[in-house]
Design a protein around this motif. Structure first.
Motif, PDB file in Angstrom:
ATOM      1  N   GLN A 117       0.862  -1.180   0.000  1.00  0.00           N
ATOM      2  CA  GLN A 117       0.000   0.000   0.000  1.00  0.00           C
ATOM      3  C   GLN A 117       0.894   1.224   0.000  1.00  0.00           C
ATOM      4  O   GLN A 117       1.730   1.388   0.892  1.00  0.00           O
ATOM      5  CB  GLN A 117      -0.944  -0.028   1.211  1.00  0.00           C
ATOM      6  N   MET A 118       0.718   2.051  -1.026  1.00  0.00           N
ATOM      7  CA  MET A 118       1.645   3.152  -1.284  1.00  0.00           C
ATOM      8  C   MET A 118       0.884   4.453  -1.461  1.00  0.00           C
ATOM      9  O   MET A 118      -0.269   4.455  -1.908  1.00  0.00           O
ATOM     10  CB  MET A 118       2.433   2.887  -2.579  1.00  0.00           C
ATOM     11  N   PRO A 119       1.529   5.582  -1.174  1.00  0.00           N
ATOM     12  CA  PRO A 119       0.932   6.872  -1.542  1.00  0.00           C
ATOM     13  C   PRO A 119       0.789   6.957  -3.069  1.00  0.00           C
ATOM     14  O   PRO A 119       1.703   6.577  -3.805  1.00  0.00           O
ATOM     15  CB  PRO A 119       1.943   7.900  -1.032  1.00  0.00           C
ATOM     16  N   LEU A 120      -0.355   7.423  -3.533  1.00  0.00           N
ATOM     17  CA  LEU A 120      -0.610   7.475  -4.964  1.00  0.00           C
ATOM     18  C   LEU A 120       0.438   8.300  -5.702  1.00  0.00           C
ATOM     19  O   LEU A 120       0.891   7.926  -6.788  1.00  0.00           O
ATOM     20  CB  LEU A 120      -2.012   8.035  -5.225  1.00  0.00           C
ATOM     21  N   PHE A 121       0.842   9.432  -5.111  1.00  0.00           N
ATOM     22  CA  PHE A 121       1.808  10.289  -5.803  1.00  0.00           C
ATOM     23  C   PHE A 121       3.111   9.559  -6.083  1.00  0.00           C
ATOM     24  O   PHE A 121       3.798   9.841  -7.058  1.00  0.00           O
ATOM     25  CB  PHE A 121       2.080  11.562  -5.002  1.00  0.00           C
ATOM     26  N   HIS A 122       3.455   8.592  -5.227  1.00  0.00           N
ATOM     27  CA  HIS A 122       4.742   7.918  -5.343  1.00  0.00           C
ATOM     28  C   HIS A 122       4.763   6.890  -6.469  1.00  0.00           C
ATOM     29  O   HIS A 122       5.844   6.499  -6.928  1.00  0.00           O
ATOM     30  CB  HIS A 122       5.068   7.250  -4.011  1.00  0.00           C
ATOM     31  N   VAL A 123       3.590   6.442  -6.921  1.00  0.00           N
ATOM     32  CA  VAL A 123       3.551   5.347  -7.910  1.00  0.00           C
ATOM     33  C   VAL A 123       2.789   5.735  -9.167  1.00  0.00           C
ATOM     34  O   VAL A 123       2.563   4.874 -10.027  1.00  0.00           O
ATOM     35  CB  VAL A 123       2.921   4.084  -7.283  1.00  0.00           C
ATOM     36  N   GLN A 124       2.388   6.972  -9.318  1.00  0.00           N
ATOM     37  CA  GLN A 124       1.592   7.344 -10.487  1.00  0.00           C
ATOM     38  C   GLN A 124       2.302   7.032 -11.801  1.00  0.00           C
ATOM     39  O   GLN A 124       1.679   6.523 -12.735  1.00  0.00           O
ATOM     40  CB  GLN A 124       1.215   8.827 -10.413  1.00  0.00           C
ATOM     41  N   ARG A 125       3.581   7.340 -11.881  1.00  0.00           N
ATOM     42  CA  ARG A 125       4.303   7.070 -13.126  1.00  0.00           C
ATOM     43  C   ARG A 125       4.416   5.572 -13.370  1.00  0.00           C
ATOM     44  O   ARG A 125       4.265   5.106 -14.510  1.00  0.00           O
ATOM     45  CB  ARG A 125       5.692   7.712 -13.088  1.00  0.00           C
ATOM     46  N   ASP A 126       4.660   4.806 -12.318  1.00  0.00           N
ATOM     47  CA  ASP A 126       4.747   3.353 -12.478  1.00  0.00           C
ATOM     48  C   ASP A 126       3.419   2.778 -12.947  1.00  0.00           C
ATOM     49  O   ASP A 126       3.390   1.849 -13.759  1.00  0.00           O
ATOM     50  CB  ASP A 126       5.150   2.705 -11.143  1.00  0.00           C
ATOM     51  N   LEU A 127       2.306   3.294 -12.453  1.00  0.00           N
ATOM     52  CA  LEU A 127       0.991   2.832 -12.901  1.00  0.00           C
ATOM     53  C   LEU A 127       0.766   3.193 -14.364  1.00  0.00           C
ATOM     54  O   LEU A 127       0.297   2.368 -15.162  1.00  0.00           O
ATOM     55  CB  LEU A 127      -0.102   3.458 -12.033  1.00  0.00           C
ATOM     56  N   ALA A 128       1.112   4.421 -14.730  1.00  0.00           N
ATOM     57  CA  ALA A 128       0.885   4.879 -16.099  1.00  0.00           C
ATOM     58  C   ALA A 128       1.734   4.103 -17.101  1.00  0.00           C
ATOM     59  O   ALA A 128       1.303   3.854 -18.237  1.00  0.00           O
ATOM     60  CB  ALA A 128       1.176   6.379 -16.201  1.00  0.00           C
ATOM     61  N   GLU A 129       2.933   3.704 -16.688  1.00  0.00           N
ATOM     62  CA  GLU A 129       3.853   3.020 -17.603  1.00  0.00           C
ATOM     63  C   GLU A 129       3.808   1.500 -17.470  1.00  0.00           C
ATOM     64  O   GLU A 129       4.598   0.807 -18.118  1.00  0.00           O
ATOM     65  CB  GLU A 129       5.270   3.549 -17.368  1.00  0.00           C
ATOM     66  N   GLY A 130       2.892   0.991 -16.644  1.00  0.00           N
ATOM     67  CA  GLY A 130       2.667  -0.443 -16.583  1.00  0.00           C
ATOM     68  C   GLY A 130       3.596  -1.231 -15.695  1.00  0.00           C
ATOM     69  O   GLY A 130       3.530  -2.465 -15.684  1.00  0.00           O
ATOM     70  N   ARG A 131       4.458  -0.566 -14.944  1.00  0.00           N
ATOM     71  CA  ARG A 131       5.351  -1.308 -14.052  1.00  0.00           C
ATOM     72  C   ARG A 131       4.612  -1.822 -12.816  1.00  0.00           C
ATOM     73  O   ARG A 131       5.008  -2.820 -12.222  1.00  0.00           O
ATOM     74  CB  ARG A 131       6.529  -0.419 -13.624  1.00  0.00           C
ATOM     75  N   LEU A 132       3.559  -1.100 -12.433  1.00  0.00           N
ATOM     76  CA  LEU A 132       2.730  -1.517 -11.314  1.00  0.00           C
ATOM     77  C   LEU A 132       1.265  -1.510 -11.744  1.00  0.00           C
ATOM     78  O   LEU A 132       0.882  -0.832 -12.699  1.00  0.00           O
ATOM     79  CB  LEU A 132       2.917  -0.585 -10.112  1.00  0.00           C
ATOM     80  N   GLU A 133       0.468  -2.261 -10.992  1.00  0.00           N
ATOM     81  CA  GLU A 133      -0.957  -2.383 -11.286  1.00  0.00           C
ATOM     82  C   GLU A 133      -1.749  -2.194  -9.990  1.00  0.00           C
ATOM     83  O   GLU A 133      -1.400  -2.767  -8.955  1.00  0.00           O
ATOM     84  CB  GLU A 133      -1.227  -3.762 -11.881  1.00  0.00           C
ATOM     85  N   ARG A 134      -2.799  -1.420 -10.062  1.00  0.00           N
ATOM     86  CA  ARG A 134      -3.636  -1.214  -8.880  1.00  0.00           C
ATOM     87  C   ARG A 134      -4.567  -2.408  -8.692  1.00  0.00           C
ATOM     88  O   ARG A 134      -5.118  -2.941  -9.658  1.00  0.00           O
ATOM     89  CB  ARG A 134      -4.447   0.062  -9.027  1.00  0.00           C
ATOM     90  N   VAL A 135      -4.749  -2.819  -7.448  1.00  0.00           N
ATOM     91  CA  VAL A 135      -5.675  -3.892  -7.119  1.00  0.00           C
ATOM     92  C   VAL A 135      -6.582  -3.434  -5.980  1.00  0.00           C
ATOM     93  O   VAL A 135      -6.290  -2.452  -5.290  1.00  0.00           O
ATOM     94  CB  VAL A 135      -4.931  -5.197  -6.718  1.00  0.00           C
ATOM     95  N   LEU A 136      -7.693  -4.139  -5.811  1.00  0.00           N
ATOM     96  CA  LEU A 136      -8.637  -3.856  -4.732  1.00  0.00           C
ATOM     97  C   LEU A 136      -9.099  -2.388  -4.749  1.00  0.00           C
ATOM     98  O   LEU A 136      -9.249  -1.750  -3.706  1.00  0.00           O
ATOM     99  CB  LEU A 136      -8.015  -4.198  -3.374  1.00  0.00           C
ATOM    100  N   ALA A 137      -9.332  -1.879  -5.955  1.00  0.00           N
ATOM    101  CA  ALA A 137      -9.730  -0.477  -6.086  1.00  0.00           C
ATOM    102  C   ALA A 137     -11.077  -0.204  -5.420  1.00  0.00           C
ATOM    103  O   ALA A 137     -11.363   0.937  -5.045  1.00  0.00           O
ATOM    104  CB  ALA A 137      -9.787  -0.093  -7.562  1.00  0.00           C
TER     105      ALA A 137
END
Length: 303
Positions: A238-258
């Motif tokens: 569980q991470m602060p959104l600001f810290h992973v926004q680029r990773d989410l946008a570029e596919g390195r990370l995926e959000r779950v349990l939204a």
């Protein structure tokens, strides 16, 4: 030389690590600088400086006296500035968690220094709990829940948090659809530097916040290593959104349990309760609030 000027000279010697350079800065002979420090040591009955052929360093007593001198000199500058109408000036000592500094404060520093050219900032980046009085820190910016303390805490903003993982991890362990599905999963653990405890997973329910402990074969104390571990597929986090926004946008990370939101976490500024807030600290705090408010796409300004 009076006591105030002696304090100014002593602190300059410590800052410059040199009698010669300190004397040059203040426009006095080197012999005068040496004599003044010797007189201070004689009056206080302790050795303040450790002298070698190459440098000068404060002893433990010298470091403690140095910090007290800084506080006294800063108070004098603030008092004089309040009556003269001078702009805020002096050294500002700030302790900030590293990710907050890089994402929210650093981009705006050129504007801050343009507005307040007489303020100097010494910024330390750490996740540890700081003794602001003993360490001579003016204010601290912290993310998350705060331990009980005698410090004044002002909430600057709240930051959204999410549950996420690397696609490779999710392909291997499955994509959970509800918090109950976390059985059999693993986490990348973030361990508190203060208590050593791992942070539990949290989910907002209609009537309460649910806390779940997910096994963490790999745990760290640093936020950058924490993020790297998630990117490498070592577990959920569980991470602060600001810290992973680029990773989410570029596919390195995926959000779950939204559909199961994570409680937002506050960002707070803390400063000593028994200390008059100096003009330079006030303008820094006001500016910091503006920096977080300007990043509204990743943070919500607290009411």
């Amino acid at each position: 030389m009076d006591r105030i000027d002696a304090m100014r000279l002593f602190t300059r010697v410590v800052d410059r690590r040199s009698f010669t350079q300190a004397a040059h800065d203040l426009g006095v002979p080197r012999s005068t600088a040496t004599q003044v420090v010797q007189q201070l040591e004689g009056r206080l009955g302790v050795r303040l400086l450790q002298r070698t052929t190459r440098t000068v360093r404060p002893t433990l007593d010298g470091e403690a006296y140095y910090r007290r001198c800084l506080a006294i000199l800063d108070d004098i500058e603030d008092a004089e500035g309040a009556f003269s109408g001078a702009v805020p000036k002096g050294m500002l000592r700030v302790e900030v968690q590293g990710t907050l500094a890089r994402h929210f404060l650093m981009p705006g520093l050129p504007d801050f220094f343009a507005r307040y050219p007489d303020i100097a900032i010494s910024m330390s980046e750490s996740d540890r709990w700081v003794d602001v009085v003993r360490e001579g820190v003016d204010c601290v910016l912290r993310y998350g829940a705060l331990p009980d303390s005698d410090l004044v805490a002002r909430t600057v903003t709240t930051l959204d948090r999410i549950t996420c993982a690397a696609p490779g991890y999710l392909d291997r362990f499955g994509r959970p659809q509800a918090p109950e599905d976390l059985a059999g999963h693993r986490a990348v653990g973030l361990r508190s530097l203060t208590t050593g405890a791992l942070r539990a997973f949290e989910f907002v329910r209609p009537e309460e916040v649910t806390r779940l402990d997910v096994p963490a074969p790999f745990s760290v104390t640093g936020t950058e290593s924490f993020l790297d571990g998630v990117r490498l597929g070592l577990g959920l986090a569980q991470m602060p959104l600001f810290h992973v926004q680029r990773d989410l946008a570029e596919g390195r990370l995926e959000r779950v349990l939204a559909d199961f939101p994570v409680p937002a976490a506050p960002v707070s500024v803390l400063y000593p309760r028994n200390r008059q807030l100096s003009p330079r600290v006030r303008v820094f705090i006001d500016w910091a609030v503006q920096q977080f408010a300007a990043a509204g796409h990743v943070a919500r300004l607290s009411d």
